[in-house]
Design an enzyme around this catalytic site. Structure first.
Site, PDB file in Angstrom:
ATOM      1  N   GLY A   1     -17.763   0.918  -3.425  1.00 57.35           N
ATOM      2  CA  GLY A   1     -17.227   0.450  -5.342  1.00 57.35           C
ATOM      3  C   GLY A   1     -16.127   1.766  -5.804  1.00 57.35           C
TER       4      GLY A   1
ATOM      5  N   TYR B   1       0.741  -1.142   0.478  1.00 63.88           N
ATOM      6  CA  TYR B   1       0.025   0.080   0.409  1.00 63.88           C
ATOM      7  C   TYR B   1       0.909   1.115  -0.576  1.00 63.88           C
ATOM      8  CZ  TYR B   1      -4.216  -2.463   1.142  1.00 63.88           C
ATOM      9  OH  TYR B   1      -5.348  -3.919   0.845  1.00 63.88           O
TER      10      TYR B   1
END
Length: 302
Positions: free
Chosen positions: A215, A55
């Site tokens: 999403g 990350y």
């Protein structure tokens, strides 16, 4: 206040919502601001944090560790999840020609040691294999896991984005149970509800961790027909249940699944975190849940 739950019969206790740190490098916070944010969500009951070695181009764990170093005792109040096996092409690794996966024993152990150093901790609560690796030798992964457990560097193990067969393969070589499968679940993409992934976890009484619940923002501003249908249906349900925003309806929709997923929150703004917490009070009916299903699919149930 967010409650703690058992993530699996022999697993750890996690908070019902998980704070994700995959975008931490974009938050522009000082170490003290990072620490303050961490302490704020812990005070609200969100004690489980989600990381991965990659990350922020391998920076987010380090940024978190810098904050934790300011007040090491906070470590006792949190459960840390991190992941390994993705090798990114990066300025840090100029020798790599393509992104690829590596589930070799050597790489898993090296990744854990690097994560421990970056996070400024001695133990990882749960280590996940980040992506299925078609070159995975399950016996070799099992050897790595056993060594990491014996050394006290990792307490529990799980996977991320694994199919049921991939999950079963790895589990067949392990002496300890995998405690979770972290998978994408949102109203635009919930194939794991149909391909056996969530059925398997429900059978094992292991709770999935749900990533990308919103999403990637497409639900809010996407212009495709599916996006518009889902957004309109979520707005109608929002009015029916009296919630502040459709993201609360989304979190409630994810949590309505019988495998009882733990949604991961991606925002670094405490107000957005509080909004997600309010979703814990929303319970959708079966019909409301399937109205979102129909809006997403664009057709009725079979």
């Amino acid at each position: 206040m967010v409650e703690k739950v058992s993530i699996a019969p022999q697993g750890p206790q996690f908070s019902e919502l998980v704070q994700g740190y995959w975008r931490m490098a974009e938050w522009g916070m000082t170490p003290q601001e990072r620490l303050s944010f961490l302490k704020q969500h812990v005070e609200l009951g969100i004690s489980t944090v989600d990381h991965a070695d990659i990350y922020g181009n391998y920076e987010c764990e380090k940024l978190f560790g810098e904050a934790l170093a300011l007040e090491p005792s906070v470590r006792d109040s949190i459960e840390i999840v991190t992941k390994c096996d993705i090798k990114l092409c990066s300025d840090k690794f100029p020798e790599r020609e393509v992104n690829h996966y590596d589930t070799s024993k050597q790489h898993i152990i090296e990744s854990v040691n690097n994560s421990l150093e970056r996070l400024n901790i001695d133990n990882i609560d749960v280590l996940l294999i980040h992506r299925p690796d078609v070159l995975m030798e399950a016996d070799e992964v099992a050897e790595a896991f056993a060594e990491l457990k014996r050394s006290g560097k990792v307490t529990h193990f799980g996977v991320s984005n694994f199919s049921p067969c991939q999950f079963e393969l790895l589990q067949s070589r392990l002496e300890v149970p995998l405690v979770t499968n972290q998978v994408e679940i949102n109203p635009l993409n919930f194939e794991v509800a149909h391909d056996g992934t969530l059925d398997q976890l429900q059978m094992l009484r292991a709770r999935p961790m749900a990533w990308s619940c919103l999403g990637g923002g497409a639900i809010f501003w996407g212009e495709e027909e599916q996006h518009v249908r889902v957004r309109n249906e979520l707005e109608a349900i929002r009015k029916e249940v009296g919630s502040e925003s459709i993201d609360q309806v989304i979190y409630a929709w994810v949590r309505r699944l019988p495998s009882k997923p733990l949604p991961i929150i991606g925002s670094g703004k405490i107000d957005r975190v509080k909004t997600a917490i309010s979703a814990l009070n929303i319970e959708l009916t079966r019909e409301q849940w399937f109205r979102v299903w129909v809006a997403s699919k664009g057709h009725g149930v079979p």
